[in-house]
Design a protein around this motif. Structure first.
Motif, PDB file in Angstrom:
ATOM      1  N   MET A 126       0.887  -1.283  -0.085  1.00  0.00           N
ATOM      2  CA  MET A 126      -0.062  -0.127   0.065  1.00  0.00           C
ATOM      3  C   MET A 126       0.951   1.142   0.091  1.00  0.00           C
ATOM      4  SD  MET A 126      -3.225   0.819   2.451  1.00  0.00           S
ATOM      5  CE  MET A 126      -2.160   1.418   3.863  1.00  0.00           C
ATOM      6  N   ARG A 127       0.555   2.154  -0.725  1.00  0.00           N
ATOM      7  CA  ARG A 127       1.302   3.479  -0.682  1.00  0.00           C
ATOM      8  C   ARG A 127       1.443   4.119   0.782  1.00  0.00           C
ATOM      9  NH1 ARG A 127       1.804   6.674  -5.471  1.00  0.00           N
ATOM     10  NH2 ARG A 127       2.304   8.993  -4.874  1.00  0.00           N
ATOM     11  N   LYS A 128       2.461   4.742   0.991  1.00  0.00           N
ATOM     12  CA  LYS A 128       2.758   4.973   2.432  1.00  0.00           C
ATOM     13  C   LYS A 128       1.849   6.039   2.951  1.00  0.00           C
ATOM     14  CE  LYS A 128       7.634   3.407   2.854  1.00  0.00           C
ATOM     15  NZ  LYS A 128       8.816   4.027   3.032  1.00  0.00           N
ATOM     16  N   ASP A 129       1.405   7.158   2.205  1.00  0.00           N
ATOM     17  CA  ASP A 129       0.779   8.206   2.589  1.00  0.00           C
ATOM     18  C   ASP A 129      -0.824   8.177   2.580  1.00  0.00           C
ATOM     19  OD1 ASP A 129       0.853   8.220  -0.040  1.00  0.00           O
ATOM     20  OD2 ASP A 129       1.378  10.221  -0.317  1.00  0.00           O
ATOM     21  N   ILE A 130      -1.066   6.995   2.200  1.00  0.00           N
ATOM     22  CA  ILE A 130      -2.615   6.667   1.993  1.00  0.00           C
ATOM     23  C   ILE A 130      -3.337   6.479   3.288  1.00  0.00           C
ATOM     24  CG2 ILE A 130      -4.306   5.045   0.912  1.00  0.00           C
ATOM     25  CD1 ILE A 130      -2.932   7.189  -0.818  1.00  0.00           C
ATOM     26  N   ASN A 131      -4.257   7.073   3.603  1.00  0.00           N
ATOM     27  CA  ASN A 131      -5.345   6.890   4.730  1.00  0.00           C
ATOM     28  C   ASN A 131      -6.455   5.842   4.248  1.00  0.00           C
ATOM     29  OD1 ASN A 131      -6.879   7.050   7.067  1.00  0.00           O
ATOM     30  ND2 ASN A 131      -7.903   8.847   6.451  1.00  0.00           N
ATOM     31  N   MET A 132      -6.412   4.541   4.918  1.00  0.00           N
ATOM     32  CA  MET A 132      -7.398   3.820   4.500  1.00  0.00           C
ATOM     33  C   MET A 132      -8.416   3.533   5.528  1.00  0.00           C
ATOM     34  SD  MET A 132      -6.746  -0.215   2.908  1.00  0.00           S
ATOM     35  CE  MET A 132      -6.160  -0.864   4.612  1.00  0.00           C
ATOM     36  N   ALA A 133      -9.572   3.162   5.360  1.00  0.00           N
ATOM     37  CA  ALA A 133     -10.550   2.623   6.198  1.00  0.00           C
ATOM     38  C   ALA A 133     -11.312   1.577   5.874  1.00  0.00           C
ATOM     39  CB  ALA A 133     -11.636   4.022   6.633  1.00  0.00           C
ATOM     40  N   PHE A 134     -11.566   0.586   7.146  1.00  0.00           N
ATOM     41  CA  PHE A 134     -12.340  -0.701   6.537  1.00  0.00           C
ATOM     42  C   PHE A 134     -13.616  -0.614   7.471  1.00  0.00           C
ATOM     43  CE2 PHE A 134     -12.209  -5.342   7.863  1.00  0.00           C
ATOM     44  CZ  PHE A 134     -12.687  -5.575   6.577  1.00  0.00           C
ATOM     45  N   LEU A 135     -14.733  -0.978   6.728  1.00  0.00           N
ATOM     46  CA  LEU A 135     -15.794  -1.187   7.298  1.00  0.00           C
ATOM     47  C   LEU A 135     -16.035  -2.635   7.406  1.00  0.00           C
ATOM     48  CD1 LEU A 135     -18.785  -0.371   8.565  1.00  0.00           C
ATOM     49  CD2 LEU A 135     -19.663  -0.368   6.126  1.00  0.00           C
ATOM     50  N   SER A 136     -16.026  -3.453   8.271  1.00  0.00           N
ATOM     51  CA  SER A 136     -16.041  -5.002   8.168  1.00  0.00           C
ATOM     52  C   SER A 136     -17.581  -5.319   8.877  1.00  0.00           C
ATOM     53  CB  SER A 136     -15.171  -5.640   9.306  1.00  0.00           C
ATOM     54  OG  SER A 136     -15.611  -5.214  10.661  1.00  0.00           O
ATOM     55  N   GLN A 137     -17.825  -6.490   8.858  1.00  0.00           N
ATOM     56  CA  GLN A 137     -19.245  -6.941   9.452  1.00  0.00           C
ATOM     57  C   GLN A 137     -19.260  -6.925  10.975  1.00  0.00           C
ATOM     58  OE1 GLN A 137     -21.861  -8.110   7.730  1.00  0.00           O
ATOM     59  NE2 GLN A 137     -21.051  -7.638   5.764  1.00  0.00           N
ATOM     60  N   SER A 138     -18.093  -6.907  11.711  1.00  0.00           N
ATOM     61  CA  SER A 138     -17.994  -6.664  12.825  1.00  0.00           C
ATOM     62  C   SER A 138     -17.748  -5.188  13.329  1.00  0.00           C
ATOM     63  CB  SER A 138     -17.286  -7.723  13.687  1.00  0.00           C
ATOM     64  OG  SER A 138     -15.803  -7.714  13.044  1.00  0.00           O
ATOM     65  N   ASN A 139     -18.268  -4.617  14.248  1.00  0.00           N
ATOM     66  CA  ASN A 139     -17.565  -3.378  14.800  1.00  0.00           C
ATOM     67  C   ASN A 139     -16.677  -3.091  15.714  1.00  0.00           C
ATOM     68  OD1 ASN A 139     -18.669  -2.527  17.601  1.00  0.00           O
ATOM     69  ND2 ASN A 139     -20.378  -3.637  16.904  1.00  0.00           N
ATOM     70  N   ASN A 140     -15.924  -2.154  15.494  1.00  0.00           N
ATOM     71  CA  ASN A 140     -14.750  -1.640  16.672  1.00  0.00           C
ATOM     72  C   ASN A 140     -14.990  -0.406  17.374  1.00  0.00           C
ATOM     73  OD1 ASN A 140     -13.005  -3.705  15.494  1.00  0.00           O
ATOM     74  ND2 ASN A 140     -12.805  -2.604  13.586  1.00  0.00           N
ATOM     75  N   LEU A 141     -16.483  -0.510  17.647  1.00  0.00           N
ATOM     76  CA  LEU A 141     -16.648   0.690  18.486  1.00  0.00           C
ATOM     77  C   LEU A 141     -16.414   0.542  19.972  1.00  0.00           C
ATOM     78  CD1 LEU A 141     -20.272   0.999  17.055  1.00  0.00           C
ATOM     79  CD2 LEU A 141     -18.213   2.564  16.414  1.00  0.00           C
ATOM     80  N   GLN A 142     -16.442   1.587  20.733  1.00  0.00           N
ATOM     81  CA  GLN A 142     -16.097   1.495  22.192  1.00  0.00           C
ATOM     82  C   GLN A 142     -17.596   1.736  22.757  1.00  0.00           C
ATOM     83  OE1 GLN A 142     -12.584   3.932  23.643  1.00  0.00           O
ATOM     84  NE2 GLN A 142     -12.507   4.746  21.318  1.00  0.00           N
TER      85      GLN A 142
END
Length: 620
Positions: free
Chosen positions: A62-78
């Motif tokens: 992956m290009r170093k300066d790229i900001n990537m976000a992932f929406l999965s089937q499980s959540n990563n909320l607090q």
């Protein structure tokens, strides 16, 4: 500009090879859909891209300066944080500016802190950003910002995870089934958002309308190989058909050549010349090609449906409410033979409750449901299968018998039935807990259909099914001679299957619309255009009569503060009303709670009046 490269990756679990030497890239502004059958490695590749798994061979760069976000089937909320706190937990600098501004609004007496926050909003051009992120929250029905995540439903958490990702505006957005848990209104808004935004997408989705409108490229993982199509879903279907026809033609030629070469091989003496050795090597290449015909499993679902009598199901003067939420208000309907009805409406309007009342698994407040003597209901719910520990796929089916009756007096064994549902001999003896989400849904669908229903009810049947299985299910349902009632957010599926719609408008209003979903959407859009033109004319007249200027500094503070206070009061009002609806208010506290509720209602009315005054002045 290349954002991410998948280079010759492979993955195997024991002897089972998922894929080998797979390569593709994701470039700026591409909107790519990733298509594959359930169990073929989609989720594995998604997890590898997001660093949650590693390939056996190859690499993902992956290009170093790229900001990537992932929406999965499980959540990563607090869970212990509120909706608002989860949103502001992002590293996004503009969100930090907005957070400081929102906090300053809560203490208007500290004018110095408010001025700093106000200036920061100007300096970072955050006003438009704030408007957009509030629009995202509104469209995804996340208006109670003080609600703690641990109190939210699974659907609400999925929508919050999606909202956080959209608000953070990543360079590359990876989405796994983004339309699950969204109602049709939300899905169509998300389509428009993605279609208009300059954003790079890589997503897995079974929503074919979504694919058609949003994606400009499709990557398919088929039998362990990657195929790329530079176009939307319609283009993909056309080009895939051409590819398969070409492949089969090539295989046919190879098979004809194989027969000739096989005869030659059998005639040759053991001693080989260089020339014959070369031809022998070529023979094995031809043999491999000739034996490579695709094994297209066709699910043949010619289940023996019981004959329907003259009386199907009658629903008479049904009423059902949960507190102030009215689901049914005198609903009456008599189903006819062969009816194919789709049910649509926003989440919370009572679609699943309606199905439960119809199937007599939940009682109405009043009214009657009468089911004809010959009617056998097959009910596919969202709850799915609840297997026992250690249960295998074959065991689930055998609970319904060793043999299943088909048409024309034929029978089929449990093993044969599973093969027709794309479970090969090896898969049938897998433990159920090892199945993917889509495979579990397919197995559950199998258990519903083999019971020979003549009135089939499907509540969100397309969730987690791959596109191949969806096409198979659609083919079966088109030939199903019984009654069909479907709740689905899959517009493509609804268009193919149903003849008319029950439209749940909320508060007990159910309209019978004569047409499929696209017909309904066209009708609604034409009505919306007429209404917008009328509103536009009214607004023009109103502006001419209200030539006031923009808000002063103090009025801007008051406007923002009032807006926030109204939302907080609305949340308090809903909470108290729910206590009354659930019967959780003690007798001695009823008068006190009723007074508290009335005071809140009075405050809301007063603040809304002031808010409208300021709104009018701001837009003048």
């Amino acid at each position: 500009m290349n954002y991410l490269s998948v280079e010759n990756i492979s993955k195997a679990y024991g002897e089972r090879v998922l894929f080998d030497s797979v390569s593709f890239g994701i470039n700026k502004d591409q909107k790519i859909a990733f298509i594959a059958k359930n169990g073929s490695g989609k989720t594995t590749i998604m997890n590898m891209i997001n660093g949650l798994d590693e390939p056996d061979t190859g690499q993902i760069v992956m290009r170093k300066d790229i900001n990537m976000a992932f929406l999965s089937q499980s959540n990563n909320l607090q869970d212990e944080l509120t909706v608002e706190e989860n949103i502001f937990a992002s590293d996004n600098e503009i969100l930090k500016v907005i957070e400081r501004y929102e906090k300053a609004l809560e203490k208007p007496e500290d004018e110095e802190a408010y001025q700093r926050a106000f200036d920061d909003m100007d300096r970072h051009n955050a006003w438009d950003f704030e408007t957009q992120f509030k629009q995202i929250l509104t469209k995804l029905k996340l208006e109670d910002l003080k609600l703690k995540v641990k109190s939210m439903s699974g659907g609400q958490k999925k929508r919050l995870s999606l909202a956080i990702i959209l608000i953070s505006k990543p360079d590359l957005l990876i989405l796994d089934e983004p339309t699950n848990h969204l109602d049709l209104e939300m899905i169509e808004w998300l389509e428009d958002y993605f279609a208009k935004e300059n954003i790079t997408l890589f997503m897995v989705t079974h929503d074919r309308f979504f694919l058609e409108r949003v994606c400009n490229e499709i990557i398919e993982l088929d039998n362990g190989k990657i195929y790329q199509y530079k176009g939307n879903y319609s283009y993909y279907l056309e080009k895939k058909e051409e590819r398969l026809a070409s492949e089969n033609s090539s295989i046919d030629k190879a098979q004809n050549l194989f027969v000739k070469e096989l005869a030659w091989m059998r005639r040759q003496p053991k001693a080989r010349t260089t020339k014959s050795k070369s031809r022998q090597d070529d023979f094995y290449v031809i043999k491999e090609k000739a034996e490579s015909r695709r094994k297209e499993n066709v699910v043949e679902l010619e289940i023996n449906m019981e004959r329907m009598g003259s009386k199907i199901i009658e629903m008479v003067k049904l009423h059902k409410s949960f507190g102030d939420n009215v689901i049914l208000d005198g609903f009456t309907y008599a189903f006819q033979r062969g009816e194919r009805i789709g049910i649509i409406g926003k989440n919370g309007t009572g679609k699943s409750t309606f199905l439960n009342i119809l199937t007599q698994t939940a009682p109405p407040d009043s009214g009657t449901v009468t089911i004809g003597e010959t009617i056998k209901i097959g009910y596919y719910t969202q709850s799915g299968i609840n297997p026992k520990p250690g249960q295998k796929v074959i065991d689930i089916i055998k609970e319904y018998g060793e043999y299943i009756p088909l048409t024309k007096g034929r029978i089929i064994s449990a093993t044969q039935l599973l093969e027709r549902f794309l479970f090969d001999a090896k898969k049938q003896y897998d433990f159920v807990e090892k199945l993917s989400g889509g495979e579990l849904k397919r197995l559950y669908l199998c258990t519903v259909l083999i019971q020979n229903p003549n009135f089939l009810i499907l509540d969100e049947p397309t969730n987690d099914l791959d596109i191949v299985t969806l096409n198979v299910l659609e083919s079966f349902l088109l030939d199903f001679p019984g009654c069909l009632l479907v709740v689905s957010h899959d517009r493509y599926f609804m268009d193919k299957i149903v003849d008319h719609l029950f439209v749940f408008r909320g508060q007990g209003v159910i309209e019978d619309f004569p047409g499929n979903y696209s017909d309904f959407r066209s009708y609604e859009d034409s009505a919306d255009v007429a209404q917008k033109e009328e509103n536009k004319a009214d607004k023009k007249d109103w502006k001419q009569n209200n030539p006031t200027g923009n808000l002063t500094f103090n009025e801007q503070k008051e406007y923002q503060k009032t807006e926030k206070e109204i939302k907080d009061l609305e949340a308090q009002k809903i909470a108290i009303e729910q206590l009354f609806a659930d019967g959780k208010v003690a007798d001695e506290s009823i008068a006190k709670k009723a007074n508290e509720l009335q005071n809140i209602i009075n405050k809301i009315a007063s603040k809304e009046e002031r808010w409208f005054e300021l709104s009018a002045k701001m837009e003048g």
